[in-house]
Design a protein around this motif. Structure first.
Motif: not given
Ligand SMILES: *Cc1c(COP(=O)(O)O)cnc(C)c1O
Length: 365
Positions: A78-83
């Motif tokens: 999983e990779v955190v990205v901005p909405a």
């Protein structure tokens, strides 16, 4: 006065003799892929960003996905990205086989809110992608701290922020690596597709170099399974021409943004963005009555765009993964109020004044 949202022919006018010379040089040189123009531009862009390495690739999308692949991200991660970002950021994660996990943004900056990142982390999280949206640097210090604390990799999507600085250091030098796009409309644009990865990690630069050309170090000897994603000689030669005036162009963007800010600060019904170190790839004005404002500007001959509707999580592609309206309230409310005004290096004072007058026209009735 008609004011197009962007006028690339006007932006390129000052470069015509040099672009013609670049074409002549590449044509007569007879090298079109992976040659001296690319090597020279990579060295020059690395120096510009303050990094040791730069690897040219075929697009900004490829830059993000090869950067992710280069740090080992793939299926199951999983990779955190901005909405709030271009859908390309989310899709580059998807293209590696990993899952993008959105995080809501700060209202002032449109950028990922570091205070909300921890809640999105899980056992599969491997990386955070900081996007410097609209040219404004994300909170790299806080995000770097979070990455370190949780053993994650911080990467930058700097596709909209060539030359933006935080504390005198340029974006592209804060994460383990950064991705740039040279799509023609970007602050540093080619005359076609292009992208690059910058990094101080020699191993990462090496892996991306292998990935971009069939895993070849030596022709025909594939050390790893790669693909074909190269920045060609002609685009590299054009980018060299345009890089020489990137700082001047960013300065002009800053001047225009300051002019807009002075005009809009006291104007009823609209909220101008504050500075935040932006290089103003996009000028995002906010209005509670955005659709009416955009309609009025259109009727007055002023070209505008909305960045971005739908947001990535509300596209059919990501609704299918379970994302829903209400998941990111700040981003969704920003997206409903944002309208991007014309702002580019060839915009004249008279054109900017016409934009201001058209925005004001409706505010006063
Ligand atoms: C433009 C853009 C990309 C993709 O770049 P392309 O060169 O169009 O593939 C990725 N991320 C962001 C934030 C962008 O604005």
């Amino acid at each position: 006065m008609r004011v197009p949202y962007l006028d690339l022919r006007a932006v390129l006018a000052e470069f015509v003799p040099e672009l013609d010379a670049a074409w002549e040089r590449v044509r007569t040189g007879g090298r079109f892929i992976l040659g001296p123009e690319l090597e020279a531009f990579e060295a020059e862009f690395a120096r510009f960003c303050g990094t040791e390495h730069c690897v040219g690739v075929a697009s900004g999308f490829d830059a993000v996905r090869l950067l992710l692949a280069g740090v080992g991200i793939g299926a199951g991660d999983e990779v955190v990205v901005p909405a709030y970002t271009a859908v390309a950021t989310w899709m580059a994660v998807t293209a590696t086989g990993a899952r993008p996990v959105g995080v809501d943004v700060e209202e002032e900056s449109f950028n990922i809110d570091p205070d909300l990142v921890e809640a999105a982390l899980g056992p599969r999280t491997k990386a955070i992608v900081a996007v410097h949206l609209f040219g404004r640097p994300a909170a790299v210090a806080a995000l770097g701290g979070l990455a370190e604390q949780h053993g994650l990799v911080l990467l930058e999507d700097a596709a909209q922020a060539h030359g933006a600085e935080v504390g005198g250091r340029r974006v592209g030098s804060f994460g383990r690596g950064a991705a740039f796009s040279f799509y023609p409309t970007k602050n540093l644009g080619a005359l076609g597709d292009g992208g690059a990865i910058t990094t101080n990690d020699g191993g990462l630069a090496e892996r991306v170099r292998l990935l971009r050309a069939y895993g070849w170090r030596q022709r025909s000897e594939s050390e790893i399974a790669g693909l074909n994603s190269r920045l060609d000689e002609l685009q590299a030669a054009f980018l060299h021409v345009r890089l020489a005036r990137l700082e001047a162009h960013n300065d002009r963007r800053r001047q225009l943004a300051a002019l807009y800010r002075d005009a809009f600060l006291e104007m009823p019904g609209v909220t101008p963005p504050d500075d935040g170190g932006s290089v103003w790839h996009v000028y995002p004005l906010r209005s509670a009555d955005r659709d009416a404002l955009q309609g009025r500007l259109d009727a007055a001959g002023i070209g505008t765009l909305v960045h971005y509707e739908p947001l990535p999580h509300l596209t059919a592609a990501y609704r299918a993964e379970g994302w829903r309206p209400g998941d990111f309230p700040v981003a969704e409310s920003l997206a409903a109020s944002e309208v991007s005004l014309p702002l580019h290096p060839a915009l004249t004072e008279a054109q900017a004044a016409a934009v201001v007058a058209a925005v004001a026209g409706g505010a006063s009735g």
